[in-house]
Design a protein around this motif. Structure first.
Motif, PDB file in Angstrom:
ATOM      1  N   PHE A 280       0.821  -1.207   0.000  1.00 49.45           N
ATOM      2  CA  PHE A 280       0.000   0.000   0.000  1.00 49.45           C
ATOM      3  C   PHE A 280       0.859   1.263   0.000  1.00 49.45           C
ATOM      4  O   PHE A 280       0.462   2.283  -0.578  1.00 49.45           O
ATOM      5  CB  PHE A 280      -0.964  -0.021   1.183  1.00 49.45           C
ATOM      6  CG  PHE A 280      -1.986  -1.127   1.095  1.00 49.45           C
ATOM      7  CD1 PHE A 280      -2.639  -1.393  -0.099  1.00 49.45           C
ATOM      8  CD2 PHE A 280      -2.279  -1.922   2.208  1.00 49.45           C
ATOM      9  CE1 PHE A 280      -3.574  -2.419  -0.188  1.00 49.45           C
ATOM     10  CE2 PHE A 280      -3.214  -2.935   2.128  1.00 49.45           C
ATOM     11  CZ  PHE A 280      -3.865  -3.190   0.936  1.00 49.45           C
ATOM     12  N   ILE A 281       2.043   1.215   0.601  1.00 50.07           N
ATOM     13  CA  ILE A 281       2.971   2.351   0.516  1.00 50.07           C
ATOM     14  C   ILE A 281       3.347   2.599  -0.940  1.00 50.07           C
ATOM     15  O   ILE A 281       3.314   3.737  -1.427  1.00 50.07           O
ATOM     16  CB  ILE A 281       4.229   2.097   1.361  1.00 50.07           C
ATOM     17  CG1 ILE A 281       3.907   2.185   2.853  1.00 50.07           C
ATOM     18  CG2 ILE A 281       5.334   3.107   1.009  1.00 50.07           C
ATOM     19  CD1 ILE A 281       5.072   1.798   3.754  1.00 50.07           C
ATOM     20  N   MET A 282       3.710   1.540  -1.648  1.00 49.49           N
ATOM     21  CA  MET A 282       4.110   1.688  -3.044  1.00 49.49           C
ATOM     22  C   MET A 282       2.927   2.133  -3.915  1.00 49.49           C
ATOM     23  O   MET A 282       3.088   2.979  -4.802  1.00 49.49           O
ATOM     24  CB  MET A 282       4.689   0.376  -3.574  1.00 49.49           C
ATOM     25  CG  MET A 282       6.011  -0.020  -2.935  1.00 49.49           C
ATOM     26  SD  MET A 282       7.304   1.236  -3.112  1.00 49.49           S
ATOM     27  CE  MET A 282       7.446   1.353  -4.881  1.00 49.49           C
ATOM     28  N   ASP A 283       1.757   1.586  -3.665  1.00 50.92           N
ATOM     29  CA  ASP A 283       0.584   1.991  -4.440  1.00 50.92           C
ATOM     30  C   ASP A 283       0.327   3.488  -4.306  1.00 50.92           C
ATOM     31  O   ASP A 283      -0.028   4.161  -5.276  1.00 50.92           O
ATOM     32  CB  ASP A 283      -0.651   1.221  -3.981  1.00 50.92           C
ATOM     33  CG  ASP A 283      -0.687  -0.201  -4.504  1.00 50.92           C
ATOM     34  OD1 ASP A 283       0.211  -0.592  -5.269  1.00 50.92           O
ATOM     35  OD2 ASP A 283      -1.627  -0.941  -4.143  1.00 50.92           O
ATOM     36  N   ASP A 284       0.510   3.999  -3.093  1.00 54.12           N
ATOM     37  CA  ASP A 284       0.265   5.426  -2.858  1.00 54.12           C
ATOM     38  C   ASP A 284       1.256   6.295  -3.621  1.00 54.12           C
ATOM     39  O   ASP A 284       0.944   7.436  -3.992  1.00 54.12           O
ATOM     40  CB  ASP A 284       0.343   5.741  -1.363  1.00 54.12           C
ATOM     41  CG  ASP A 284      -0.863   5.227  -0.595  1.00 54.12           C
ATOM     42  OD1 ASP A 284      -1.877   4.890  -1.237  1.00 54.12           O
ATOM     43  OD2 ASP A 284      -0.784   5.153   0.654  1.00 54.12           O
ATOM     44  N   LEU A 285       2.461   5.766  -3.873  1.00 57.53           N
ATOM     45  CA  LEU A 285       3.481   6.548  -4.558  1.00 57.53           C
ATOM     46  C   LEU A 285       3.126   6.805  -6.024  1.00 57.53           C
ATOM     47  O   LEU A 285       3.519   7.820  -6.594  1.00 57.53           O
ATOM     48  CB  LEU A 285       4.840   5.842  -4.482  1.00 57.53           C
ATOM     49  CG  LEU A 285       5.539   5.861  -3.127  1.00 57.53           C
ATOM     50  CD1 LEU A 285       6.838   5.065  -3.198  1.00 57.53           C
ATOM     51  CD2 LEU A 285       5.817   7.289  -2.676  1.00 57.53           C
ATOM     52  N   TYR A 286       2.421   5.872  -6.649  1.00 54.22           N
ATOM     53  CA  TYR A 286       2.113   6.060  -8.070  1.00 54.22           C
ATOM     54  C   TYR A 286       0.627   5.863  -8.392  1.00 54.22           C
ATOM     55  O   TYR A 286       0.264   5.519  -9.509  1.00 54.22           O
ATOM     56  CB  TYR A 286       2.993   5.181  -8.958  1.00 54.22           C
ATOM     57  CG  TYR A 286       2.908   3.683  -8.770  1.00 54.22           C
ATOM     58  CD1 TYR A 286       1.965   2.937  -9.459  1.00 54.22           C
ATOM     59  CD2 TYR A 286       3.801   3.009  -7.954  1.00 54.22           C
ATOM     60  CE1 TYR A 286       1.886   1.564  -9.326  1.00 54.22           C
ATOM     61  CE2 TYR A 286       3.745   1.632  -7.818  1.00 54.22           C
ATOM     62  CZ  TYR A 286       2.781   0.917  -8.506  1.00 54.22           C
ATOM     63  OH  TYR A 286       2.715  -0.448  -8.368  1.00 54.22           O
ATOM     64  N   ARG A 287      -0.220   6.181  -7.446  1.00 60.23           N
ATOM     65  CA  ARG A 287      -1.657   6.003  -7.678  1.00 60.23           C
ATOM     66  C   ARG A 287      -2.180   6.924  -8.790  1.00 60.23           C
ATOM     67  O   ARG A 287      -3.199   6.635  -9.414  1.00 60.23           O
ATOM     68  CB  ARG A 287      -2.453   6.222  -6.398  1.00 60.23           C
ATOM     69  CG  ARG A 287      -2.439   7.631  -5.855  1.00 60.23           C
ATOM     70  CD  ARG A 287      -3.470   7.818  -4.743  1.00 60.23           C
ATOM     71  NE  ARG A 287      -3.288   6.912  -3.632  1.00 60.23           N
ATOM     72  CZ  ARG A 287      -4.082   5.871  -3.400  1.00 60.23           C
ATOM     73  NH1 ARG A 287      -5.095   5.608  -4.205  1.00 60.23           N
ATOM     74  NH2 ARG A 287      -3.869   5.091  -2.354  1.00 60.23           N
ATOM     75  N   ASP A 288      -1.503   8.058  -9.018  1.00 59.39           N
ATOM     76  CA  ASP A 288      -1.949   8.999 -10.042  1.00 59.39           C
ATOM     77  C   ASP A 288      -1.253   8.788 -11.393  1.00 59.39           C
ATOM     78  O   ASP A 288      -1.412   9.602 -12.304  1.00 59.39           O
ATOM     79  CB  ASP A 288      -1.712  10.441  -9.576  1.00 59.39           C
ATOM     80  CG  ASP A 288      -2.547  10.797  -8.349  1.00 59.39           C
ATOM     81  OD1 ASP A 288      -3.686  10.296  -8.248  1.00 59.39           O
ATOM     82  OD2 ASP A 288      -2.060  11.561  -7.498  1.00 59.39           O
ATOM     83  N   ALA A 289      -0.494   7.706 -11.526  1.00 58.89           N
ATOM     84  CA  ALA A 289       0.219   7.449 -12.780  1.00 58.89           C
ATOM     85  C   ALA A 289      -0.757   7.224 -13.930  1.00 58.89           C
ATOM     86  O   ALA A 289      -1.798   6.569 -13.767  1.00 58.89           O
ATOM     87  CB  ALA A 289       1.131   6.237 -12.635  1.00 58.89           C
ATOM     88  N   ARG A 290      -0.425   7.789 -15.063  1.00 62.87           N
ATOM     89  CA  ARG A 290      -1.233   7.632 -16.269  1.00 62.87           C
ATOM     90  C   ARG A 290      -0.345   7.105 -17.397  1.00 62.87           C
ATOM     91  O   ARG A 290       0.871   7.266 -17.356  1.00 62.87           O
ATOM     92  CB  ARG A 290      -1.848   8.974 -16.675  1.00 62.87           C
ATOM     93  CG  ARG A 290      -2.821   9.548 -15.645  1.00 62.87           C
ATOM     94  CD  ARG A 290      -4.063   8.682 -15.528  1.00 62.87           C
ATOM     95  NE  ARG A 290      -5.010   9.209 -14.537  1.00 62.87           N
ATOM     96  CZ  ARG A 290      -5.036   8.854 -13.255  1.00 62.87           C
ATOM     97  NH1 ARG A 290      -4.160   7.968 -12.793  1.00 62.87           N
ATOM     98  NH2 ARG A 290      -5.930   9.357 -12.432  1.00 62.87           N
ATOM     99  N   PRO A 291      -0.926   6.492 -18.417  1.00 63.82           N
ATOM    100  CA  PRO A 291      -0.110   5.947 -19.510  1.00 63.82           C
ATOM    101  C   PRO A 291       0.785   7.019 -20.129  1.00 63.82           C
ATOM    102  O   PRO A 291       0.368   8.161 -20.331  1.00 63.82           O
ATOM    103  CB  PRO A 291      -1.156   5.449 -20.512  1.00 63.82           C
ATOM    104  CG  PRO A 291      -2.357   5.138 -19.675  1.00 63.82           C
ATOM    105  CD  PRO A 291      -2.358   6.179 -18.597  1.00 63.82           C
ATOM    106  N   SER A 292       2.011   6.635 -20.403  1.00 65.70           N
ATOM    107  CA  SER A 292       2.980   7.527 -21.042  1.00 65.70           C
ATOM    108  C   SER A 292       2.764   7.519 -22.552  1.00 65.70           C
ATOM    109  O   SER A 292       1.975   6.735 -23.095  1.00 65.70           O
ATOM    110  CB  SER A 292       4.401   7.065 -20.726  1.00 65.70           C
ATOM    111  OG  SER A 292       4.645   5.805 -21.346  1.00 65.70           O
ATOM    112  N   GLN A 293       3.498   8.390 -23.237  1.00 67.45           N
ATOM    113  CA  GLN A 293       3.466   8.370 -24.692  1.00 67.45           C
ATOM    114  C   GLN A 293       3.975   7.025 -25.218  1.00 67.45           C
ATOM    115  O   GLN A 293       3.563   6.579 -26.292  1.00 67.45           O
ATOM    116  CB  GLN A 293       4.310   9.515 -25.245  1.00 67.45           C
ATOM    117  CG  GLN A 293       3.770  10.898 -24.929  1.00 67.45           C
ATOM    118  CD  GLN A 293       2.407  11.141 -25.566  1.00 67.45           C
ATOM    119  OE1 GLN A 293       2.287  11.133 -26.784  1.00 67.45           O
ATOM    120  NE2 GLN A 293       1.393  11.342 -24.753  1.00 67.45           N
TER     121      GLN A 293
END
Length: 263
Positions: free
Chosen positions: A82-95
């Motif tokens: 859950f710590i790791m999930d919180d770090l990139y929860r807002d990640a979106r697909p890159s180009q």
């Protein structure tokens, strides 16, 4: 200076030529297989495992046998998860993800083989059957005994309410993130699909993989030995650069943006 799909960069003549060569190789191929690693997702803000000061080093995944044998280990594994999930929860697909999706939409690439667990290929618009996940998927959980799927929000709510991870409501089995942990067997169906696709492609496009994690990294080697062209796009050198037909060391999104249709 070139402005390309959100990138502002000084594109050298050599990089432009390399991208043009890649486009020619893709268009000349009948079947392209994509093989992606952490580098395609770092451009989305997802930390990779081996970079200096990586948060994965502070929150290392618990080995599978330890996870299964110990409730304390399962508690710690979920805490780190859950710590790791919180770090990139807002990640979106890159180009880069969008470039792969465009290649699949064009019909040139049947599916992408990925070492990643972040679900960003699906978030880019690909269906589950178009993404062959060798290391599983970290966006949901499954019971190790009966295979029932659980959403992470429910698992987290139970964990935070009681301090213990929940057991399977159907069979009482252990619930685990649907990733493949160290020491856990590779999933048979994705491995079989990856092998079949690798043996039937004439171009293997490796994107953002260090190519040091086996057995996954063996698939580009299999493709090359079976007569396919091998292209590697990565910011750093890889152990397979010497056998590749074409190597591009540049930002992945910049390179793969060349395959995204322009409106």
């Amino acid at each position: 200076m070139s402005i390309l799909m959100g990138y502002i960069t000084v594109m050298t003549d050599s990089l432009a030529t390399s991208i043009a060569t890649l486009q020619e190789m893709v268009h000349a191929a009948d079947v392209v297989v994509g093989f992606t690693g952490a580098g395609i997702s770092t451009e989305s803000g997802v930390p990779d495992f081996r970079s200096p000061n990586s948060p994965w080093m502070r929150n290392r995944p618990i080995p599978f046998d330890v996870f299964v044998q110990s409730l304390d280990a399962r508690r710690e594994a979920w805490r780190r998860k859950f710590i790791m999930d919180d770090l990139y929860r807002d990640a979106r697909p890159s180009q880069g993800h969008l470039g792969i999706a465009a290649l699949i939409a064009s019909g040139r690439m049947p599916a992408v083989i990925t070492q990643n667990i972040d679900g960003l290929h699906q978030a880019s618009g690909l269906a589950d059957h178009q993404v062959i996940e060798l290391h599983g998927n970290g966006t949901y959980a499954k019971c190790l005994q009966c295979g029932r799927r659980y959403e992470l929000g429910w698992v987290r709510a139970c964990f935070e309410a009681s301090g213990d991870p929940p057991d399977c409501e159907a069979c009482g089995g252990i619930i685990k993130s649907a990733t493949i942990s160290f020491g856990q067997a590779m999933p048979e169906d994705p491995v079989r699909r990856a092998q079949n696709l690798t043996l039937n492609c004439d171009l293997c496009l490796v994107v953002g993989s260090s190519l040091v994690v086996y057995p996954a990294a063996a698939f580009p080697v299999i493709a090359k030995e079976n007569g396919a062209k091998l292209v590697i796009i990565n910011r750093e050198p890889t152990p397979l650069d010497g056998i590749a037909d074409h190597v591009i060391r540049a930002e992945i999104g910049l390179v793969l943006s060349a395959f995204i249709p322009r409106n």
